[in-house]
Design an enzyme around this catalytic site. Sequence first.
Site, PDB file in Angstrom:
ATOM      1  N   ARG A  44      20.936  42.161  15.799  1.00 57.48           N
ATOM      2  CA  ARG A  44      19.736  42.526  16.874  1.00 57.48           C
ATOM      3  C   ARG A  44      18.369  42.212  16.125  1.00 57.48           C
ATOM      4  NH1 ARG A  44      19.717  47.154  19.671  1.00 57.48           N
ATOM      5  NH2 ARG A  44      17.633  47.206  19.720  1.00 57.48           N
ATOM      6  N   VAL A  77      12.787  45.835  24.085  1.00 58.51           N
ATOM      7  CA  VAL A  77      14.084  45.968  23.381  1.00 58.51           C
ATOM      8  C   VAL A  77      14.240  47.478  23.378  1.00 58.51           C
ATOM      9  CG1 VAL A  77      15.877  45.419  22.109  1.00 58.51           C
ATOM     10  CG2 VAL A  77      13.953  43.731  22.500  1.00 58.51           C
ATOM     11  N   SER A  78      15.162  48.142  24.252  1.00 60.04           N
ATOM     12  CA  SER A  78      15.318  49.461  24.307  1.00 60.04           C
ATOM     13  C   SER A  78      16.062  49.725  22.992  1.00 60.04           C
ATOM     14  CB  SER A  78      16.330  49.917  25.406  1.00 60.04           C
ATOM     15  OG  SER A  78      15.768  49.555  26.695  1.00 60.04           O
ATOM     16  N   ALA A  79      15.737  50.997  22.612  1.00 60.54           N
ATOM     17  CA  ALA A  79      16.375  51.549  21.396  1.00 60.54           C
ATOM     18  C   ALA A  79      17.737  51.853  21.363  1.00 60.54           C
ATOM     19  CB  ALA A  79      15.726  53.245  21.086  1.00 60.54           C
TER      20      ALA A  79
END
Length: 409
Positions: A44, A77-79
Amino acid sequence: MTTDSTQNFPASEQQLRDEMVRHLIETGAASSPRVVEAFRKVPRHLVAPGVEMAKSYDAEAALITKTDETGVDISSVSAPRIQAMQIEQADIQPGMNVLEIGSGGVNAAYLAELVDDHGRVVTVDIDPDVTRRAKDFLKATGYRNVTVLTADGGSGAVDFHPFDRIIVTVQAADIPSAWVHQLNTGGRLVVPLRMRGMTRTVAFVRDEHRLISDGIELCGFVPMQGSGENRMQVAVIHDAEGEEIGLRLDGHSEPDTKALAEALAMPRQEAWSGVMLAGDESNEHLDLWLTTALDDLPLMAAKPAARQRGLVASASPLGIPTLVDGDSFAYRTVRRTDDPNRFELGAIGHGPRGREVAERLVAEMQTWNREHRGDRAHIEVYPAGTPDDQLPAGRVIDRLHSRVTISWP
């Protein structure tokens, strides 16, 4: 000479992923082996090359990638914890056709891992900067079973439906009919749904024309853009620079801000419930009950300096449920008890009827404790225009495309 093996050398990429996964398992965000393996595999950090690698793998850190002209976050970008939680709610199986609303690349890669080579992921975003970044990330990481579309997510992706799963990664105040129609009967829609100011990630199952909840989690997401945009208004009741206090309105009555500003300057009135929370116990289900039971309950947002000055006793980035009645208001709070792991719920009121309003808020806390503390809200979504007599009893939230109901056992 000996070398200390505990020196703080930079952690390797895989070590960071393994540590992230350990946190996801410990917090319960990831539990199924296939989800754990997906998070252990996807690199990621490649989506945000300018960000320190360790932050990319911080399970609680969202990576903000774009803000609007007012400074509001509009793309992120979400956790990892939030992503894992939503993916677990979706229950994705190999071979499925999955739609993601709100791109970024990383979440689509996790979904691609789960549907495997026999499935397909379609990811949609209205912002070409976002979809470009998603395409670059997916190309760099080698995921070929993902289609990236630049379009208004409120329309879904009609050329690729029907979908077995739809996952929405932006806050939505409404459920567009396209999402329901493009979802297979029995399929699951996972969406961060804003209900009277409170956002919960709800897993819905489609039952013909309606959606029925099958899991609710607390969350926070950037707001949806395009046809589904529906931002909350803020009614400011204290405007001193750096210590602003406002009420977030989401279908609530427009308050008399002048009267409430005057109320804020009056001595506080306290009411206590006798209801206890453990130190690590969330009040998310209590707050959802309060917004179900009480009509005029916006969320109070206050800058930290407002609390430091003693203007308010509680502050939270998510907002504090606040009961408003004309020229008076009261908000939820807690106080310590003799037990260091127990806090008592209460309310602080301001205004000519501050104590009365605080006592009304406390009465609903007591009702929740007595009748619903072990319960979870039941949420259903119906098409706009559905007659009242065809809706379940409870709180009804009317939006442009849908009627959302909140009820309790």
